[in-house]
Design an enzyme around this catalytic site. Sequence first.
Site, short mmCIF file in Angstrom:
data_model
loop_
_atom_site.label_atom_id
_atom_site.label_comp_id
_atom_site.label_asym_id
_atom_site.label_seq_id
_atom_site.Cartn_x
_atom_site.Cartn_y
_atom_site.Cartn_z
N ARG A 32 -17.15 32.55 -2.93
CA ARG A 32 -18.25 33.33 -3.53
C ARG A 32 -17.72 34.64 -4.10
O ARG A 32 -16.85 35.29 -3.50
CB ARG A 32 -19.34 33.60 -2.49
CG ARG A 32 -19.98 32.31 -2.05
CD ARG A 32 -21.17 32.45 -1.14
NE ARG A 32 -21.42 31.16 -0.54
CZ ARG A 32 -22.00 30.12 -1.14
NH1 ARG A 32 -22.44 30.26 -2.39
NH2 ARG A 32 -22.15 28.96 -0.54
N ASP A 33 -18.27 35.02 -5.26
CA ASP A 33 -17.89 36.27 -5.91
C ASP A 33 -18.34 37.45 -5.04
O ASP A 33 -19.44 37.45 -4.50
CB ASP A 33 -18.52 36.35 -7.30
CG ASP A 33 -17.88 37.43 -8.17
OD1 ASP A 33 -17.18 37.07 -9.13
OD2 ASP A 33 -18.09 38.63 -7.87
N ASN A 91 -13.16 34.43 -18.35
CA ASN A 91 -12.65 35.49 -19.19
C ASN A 91 -11.14 35.33 -19.33
O ASN A 91 -10.44 35.03 -18.35
CB ASN A 91 -12.99 36.85 -18.58
CG ASN A 91 -14.49 37.12 -18.62
OD1 ASN A 91 -15.12 36.90 -19.65
ND2 ASN A 91 -15.05 37.56 -17.52
N GLU A 99 -10.73 40.94 -15.41
CA GLU A 99 -10.30 41.97 -14.46
C GLU A 99 -9.20 41.46 -13.53
O GLU A 99 -8.28 42.22 -13.19
CB GLU A 99 -11.49 42.43 -13.61
CG GLU A 99 -12.52 43.22 -14.40
CD GLU A 99 -13.78 43.49 -13.60
OE1 GLU A 99 -13.86 43.06 -12.43
OE2 GLU A 99 -14.70 44.12 -14.16
N VAL A 100 -9.32 40.24 -13.09
CA VAL A 100 -8.35 39.69 -12.13
C VAL A 100 -7.44 38.70 -12.88
O VAL A 100 -7.93 37.68 -13.39
CB VAL A 100 -9.06 38.99 -10.96
CG1 VAL A 100 -8.03 38.44 -9.98
CG2 VAL A 100 -10.01 39.95 -10.24
N HIS A 104 -9.69 32.05 -13.28
CA HIS A 104 -10.87 31.70 -12.50
C HIS A 104 -12.01 31.32 -13.43
O HIS A 104 -12.13 31.88 -14.52
CB HIS A 104 -11.30 32.84 -11.57
CG HIS A 104 -11.41 34.18 -12.23
ND1 HIS A 104 -10.30 34.92 -12.56
CD2 HIS A 104 -12.47 34.91 -12.63
CE1 HIS A 104 -10.69 36.05 -13.12
NE2 HIS A 104 -12.00 36.07 -13.19
#
Length: 120
Positions: A32-33, A91, A99-100, A104
Amino acid sequence: MPYDPDNIFAKILRGDIPCDKVYEDDHVLSFRDLHPQAPTHILVIPKGAYTDMDDFTANAAPEEMAAFFKAVGHVAREEGVAETGYRIISNCGVNSGQEVPHLHIHILGGRKLGRMVAAA
Ligand code: DGP
């Protein structure tokens, strides 16, 4: 961009930091985010060291790709959003705001999600 082995998802994969796990197999982890943007907001990541979708689609083995996309569908069904509808987002690179830097896919659902892309 070279893969950064100290990115936060690499740390989750190594078990250095915890996650709220949803699914795992030989090639994939799903959790989960931390900052959910919908009632259902789950991330699916490959266990291999891929920075983003560009890296993955260029360099991953067919079995890694198959496992990754099958896991997305599996998780969406298990979490109940396949019935009501969901959105997947990945993304990739600077313009996306990624961002990461570990590939994902976001699975978002559980409410009407509105426009796909905000007006610029
Ligand atoms: P992106 O902007 O596409 O790279 O999305 C990164 C997502 O990762 C963002 O929705 C928040 C989430 N996230 C960041 N750090 C953590 C963490 O430590 N644990 C979990 N579960 N999610 C995280």
